[in-house]
Design an enzyme around this catalytic site. Structure first.
Site, PDB file in Angstrom:
ATOM      1  N   GLU A  90      -3.296  -4.388  -1.930  1.00  0.00           N
ATOM      2  CA  GLU A  90      -3.297  -5.265  -0.761  1.00  0.00           C
ATOM      3  C   GLU A  90      -1.888  -5.719  -0.417  1.00  0.00           C
ATOM      4  O   GLU A  90      -1.147  -4.925   0.104  1.00  0.00           O
ATOM      5  CB  GLU A  90      -4.253  -6.454  -0.954  1.00  0.00           C
ATOM      6  CG  GLU A  90      -4.968  -6.907   0.334  1.00  0.00           C
ATOM      7  CD  GLU A  90      -4.089  -7.260   1.514  1.00  0.00           C
ATOM      8  OE1 GLU A  90      -3.928  -6.391   2.396  1.00  0.00           O
ATOM      9  OE2 GLU A  90      -3.590  -8.386   1.595  1.00  0.00           O
TER      10      GLU A  90
ATOM     11  N   THR B  73       0.831  -1.209   0.000  1.00  0.00           N
ATOM     12  CA  THR B  73       0.000   0.000   0.000  1.00  0.00           C
ATOM     13  C   THR B  73       0.864   1.258   0.000  1.00  0.00           C
ATOM     14  O   THR B  73       2.038   1.225   0.356  1.00  0.00           O
ATOM     15  CB  THR B  73      -0.955  -0.002   1.204  1.00  0.00           C
ATOM     16  OG1 THR B  73      -1.624  -1.237   1.259  1.00  0.00           O
ATOM     17  CG2 THR B  73      -1.973   1.110   1.147  1.00  0.00           C
TER      18      THR B  73
ATOM     19  N   SER C 205      -8.454  -1.157   6.583  1.00  0.00           N
ATOM     20  CA  SER C 205      -7.951  -0.361   7.708  1.00  0.00           C
ATOM     21  C   SER C 205      -7.374   0.963   7.231  1.00  0.00           C
ATOM     22  O   SER C 205      -6.834   1.722   8.038  1.00  0.00           O
ATOM     23  CB  SER C 205      -6.856  -1.136   8.439  1.00  0.00           C
ATOM     24  OG  SER C 205      -7.374  -2.336   8.947  1.00  0.00           O
TER      25      SER C 205
ATOM     26  N   THR D 297      -3.940   0.982  -2.806  1.00  0.00           N
ATOM     27  CA  THR D 297      -3.326  -0.308  -2.503  1.00  0.00           C
ATOM     28  C   THR D 297      -3.656  -1.345  -3.563  1.00  0.00           C
ATOM     29  O   THR D 297      -4.630  -1.191  -4.313  1.00  0.00           O
ATOM     30  CB  THR D 297      -3.846  -0.802  -1.130  1.00  0.00           C
ATOM     31  OG1 THR D 297      -3.162  -1.991  -0.750  1.00  0.00           O
ATOM     32  CG2 THR D 297      -5.338  -1.092  -1.154  1.00  0.00           C
TER      33      THR D 297
HETATM   34  N1  GLU Z   1      -5.509  -4.141   2.261  1.00  0.00           N
HETATM   35  C1  GLU Z   1      -5.205  -3.375   3.429  1.00  0.00           C
HETATM   36  C2  GLU Z   1      -6.404  -2.558   3.873  1.00  0.00           C
HETATM   37  O1  GLU Z   1      -7.177  -2.157   3.052  1.00  0.00           O
HETATM   38  C3  GLU Z   1      -4.066  -2.468   3.211  1.00  0.00           C
HETATM   39  C4  GLU Z   1      -2.834  -3.266   3.001  1.00  0.00           C
HETATM   40  C5  GLU Z   1      -1.621  -2.702   3.626  1.00  0.00           C
HETATM   41  O2  GLU Z   1      -1.535  -1.525   3.902  1.00  0.00           O
HETATM   42  O3  GLU Z   1      -0.711  -3.477   3.873  1.00  0.00           O
HETATM   43  O4  GLU Z   1      -6.562  -2.324   5.030  1.00  0.00           O
END
Ligand code: GLU
Length: 624
Positions: free
Chosen positions: A434, A414, A481, A432
């Site tokens: 992911e 991200t 998050s 991101t």
């Molecule tokens: N997929 C995560 C999220 O949306 C973010 C991934 C990351 O920051 O490592 O919370």
């Protein structure tokens, strides 16, 4: 509020804590620009902070040539798709938060990936065993790919608030992809970490493992396919992606993964196809939810609503912390309150927050009345962890909480960027794919990686637990998050901040706000300070410097010992000071260090001399 801040800054200055203003980044040329990796820049007329010097320079150049914060943010994000391809790009999604200086309002775009129509509640359960897939088995597959929202986010942001076309905004990124850029240690490291999975897919190996090896530091990395993809989008618009040939190639790659004929190393799992179709792509819609809002010591905190849990978790933790006078509490006790507030907010986030959580529940989670019921925190004695979720008045509708915390660790993927323009508009944007490297599939001939965002869903309902709010369903968006946050002071921007880091994003953003607002740190110090992440766990993580400084005192207060982790997050932020002074901050060290820039070292006039003449002409946003 101004008085609170002035008092705090006076105290900071008296304590000798202000980091001397770092010289600004000098004006550069077109892409690829001279690279500077200064992590703090202070000045006037606009500012950019990203993880990457090329993207920061692109954003700065857009501001310098008269673009506004949205124009600069989109151009920088498109460039990150080239220079940080393992973290973000048009194969993924994100959350765009925009403060509009004219209306003094905060808007958001939810460009999160959505689950294809074929998604089932048991998509991540192995039919052969009835058990959830291993994480990497789910990730490296077509099953994990959500419908990307990033390109539509750029287009909508420009259309609603920008002044430039999408084609113009993609131009610097196209140049970077064509001409190439120097591989740095972070880029090489991210390839090395993914070498085994990148080797499984022919187009990925071709792009990122030339001659079967990770590119050397200092070598030039070019991505002509991505340049062509951006060019096609420039000519034909987002339809080329969502309803045209690029979308067809995405669906084909998901349904029939482009596996290499004879990868040098075998992969232990079956690479499963997914069900994303061109119809899913054509049906994708952005959402424009109201931002979350809470207040903290007189500041207004605006964040991202569902499907992100960032806005509610940051806001709830701050509401709990606000009940204590943390400025006058000894440091370890103040930190203990902060960690317990974070644990309580995570207990509620895990229990109650998913894509379809009712707005009424979100409002209650963010209310001071609810925080009062959660303020079981005591500075002298830490809460046992994990702690239970609180009692909401009408919590679930059809959704009930699981019985224990479920937040897992995430890799360092991200990216985040922060931009402010001379008119006072602000963008905070986290995007991101992911995991670092997404699902490891480069779309053949298109030069970008696909996301594995659907692994942010809970894979299965845990036996004996009450229903989970984050189970997969068609069209649903996995809980995030990501926490792009804009803090206002009497309607004017005070701070904008965000970070990558999976579930630790919430704790990183929270800790930076705590450091800046309560702990007397300048913004540079607040970002650089060692971090911990308490997500309702009896084995929280912290950076070694945090452990060395605070662990013994925190353990004496009853906090659990920390598991060391090399680094947490890769934040960017901008602070808005009196007389329109801006302080842009990126990481000094984490993830190889970020890059911050401002337009002018001094208020207008001097700026023209340095930058070869900035003319402030017609304003796309009202002057402040
Ligand atoms: N997929 C995560 C999220 O949306 C973010 C991934 C990351 O920051 O490592 O919370």
């Amino acid at each position: 509020m101004r008085a609170y801040r002035a008092g705090l800054m006076a105290a900071v200055a008296a304590a000798g804590l202000v980091v001397p203003a770092t010289p600004v980044v000098a004006a550069g040329h077109a892409v690829p620009p001279p690279v500077s990796s200064r992590s703090t820049a202070a000045g006037y007329g606009g500012a950019v902070a990203t993880v990457d010097a090329t993207a920061t320079a692109v954003g700065r150049d857009v501001l310098r040539s008269g673009g506004n914060a949205v124009d600069a943010a989109v151009a920088a994000a498109a460039t990150l798709g080239v220079t940080e391809p393992f973290s973000a790009g048009i194969g993924g999604g994100g959350f765009f938060v925009y403060y509009d200086a004219r209306s003094k309002r905060v808007h958001t775009i939810d460009g999160r990936e959505s689950a294809p129509a074929s998604t089932r509640r048991d998509t991540f359960v192995d039919p052969a065993t009835g058990q959830p897939y291993a994480f990497e088995e789910a990730r490296i597959s077509g099953l994990s790919v959500g419908v990307p929202g990033t390109l539509l986010t750029w287009e909508a942001a420009l259309r609603k608030w920008g002044t430039r076309s999408l084609a113009a905004s993609l131009r610097p990124a196209i140049r970077a992809a064509d001409k190439g850029f120097a591989v740095d240690a972070t880029f090489r490291q991210q390839v090395l970490e993914n070498a085994a999975v990148f080797a499984q897919f022919a187009p990925t190996a071709q792009l990122f493992l030339p001659d079967g090896r990770a590119p050397e530091v200092g070598s030039t990395h070019r991505n002509p396919d991505l340049a062509d993809t951006y060019r096609l989008i420039s000519r034909r618009g987002v339809e080329a992606f969502y309803e045209g040939p690029i979308g067809a190639d995405i669906a084909a790659a998901v349904q029939d993964p482009p596996v290499a004929d004879s990868p040098p190393r075998p992969w232990p799992y079956l690479i499963r196809p997914g069900g994303l179709t061109t119809t899913d792509l054509a049906g994708y819609e952005l959402r424009f939810p109201a931002p979350t809002h809470s207040s903290y010591r007189g500041y207004d905190i605006y964040g991202m609503s569902t499907p992100s849990s960032g806005g509610t978790a940051v806001g709830e933790a701050l509401n709990i912390m606000e009940r204590f006078d943390l400025r006058h509490t000894p440091p370890a006790k103040a930190l203990s309150v902060h960690l317990d507030a974070s644990a309580l907010a995570f207990a509620d986030r895990d229990a109650y927050v998913g894509d379809d959580t009712h707005p009424r529940v979100l409002r209650e989670l963010l209310s001071d009345r609810y925080a009062a019921t959660r303020a079981v925190v005591q500075p002298d004695s830490a809460l046992p962890k994990p702690t239970a979720p609180g009692e909401l008045s009408d919590p679930y509708g059809s959704v009930r909480p699981p019985t224990a915390a479920t937040s897992g660790e995430k890799a360092k993927s991200t990216t985040n960027l922060t931009v402010a323009d001379r008119w006072g508009n602000v963008v905070e944007y986290t995007l991101t794919i992911e995991q670092t490297g997404g699902n490891a599939m480069v779309v053949p001939g298109r030069g970008f990686l696909l996301n594995n965002e659907l692994t942010d869903f809970s894979f299965a309902q845990r036996a004996g637990a009450l229903p989970d709010p984050n189970l997969p369903a068609p069209g649903k968006r996995p809980r995030s998050s990501m926490s792009p946050t804009v803090v206002l002071d009497d309607g004017e921007p005070f701070l904008a901040v965000g970070s990558p880091g999976g579930a630790t994003i919430i704790t990183t953003v929270l800790q930076i706000l705590f450091n800046r607002i309560d702990r007397g740190m300048s913004l540079s110090e607040a970002v650089a300070a060692p971090r911990a992440s308490q997500r309702n766990s009896d084995t929280p993580v912290a950076e070694p410097a945090f452990i060395a400084e605070y662990e013994s005192e925190l353990v004496a207060l009853g906090q659990p010992a920390f598991r060391p982790i090399a680094e947490l997050g890769a934040a960017t932020a901008i602070e808005f000071q009196d007389q329109r002074r801006l302080v842009a901050v990126a990481e000094p060290i984490r993830r190889g260090g970020g890059s911050a820039a401002v337009l002018c070292p001094a208020p207008n006039g001097a700026c023209g001399a340095v930058d070869g003449g900035i003319t402030v002409t017609s304003s796309p946003g009202a002057p402040r």
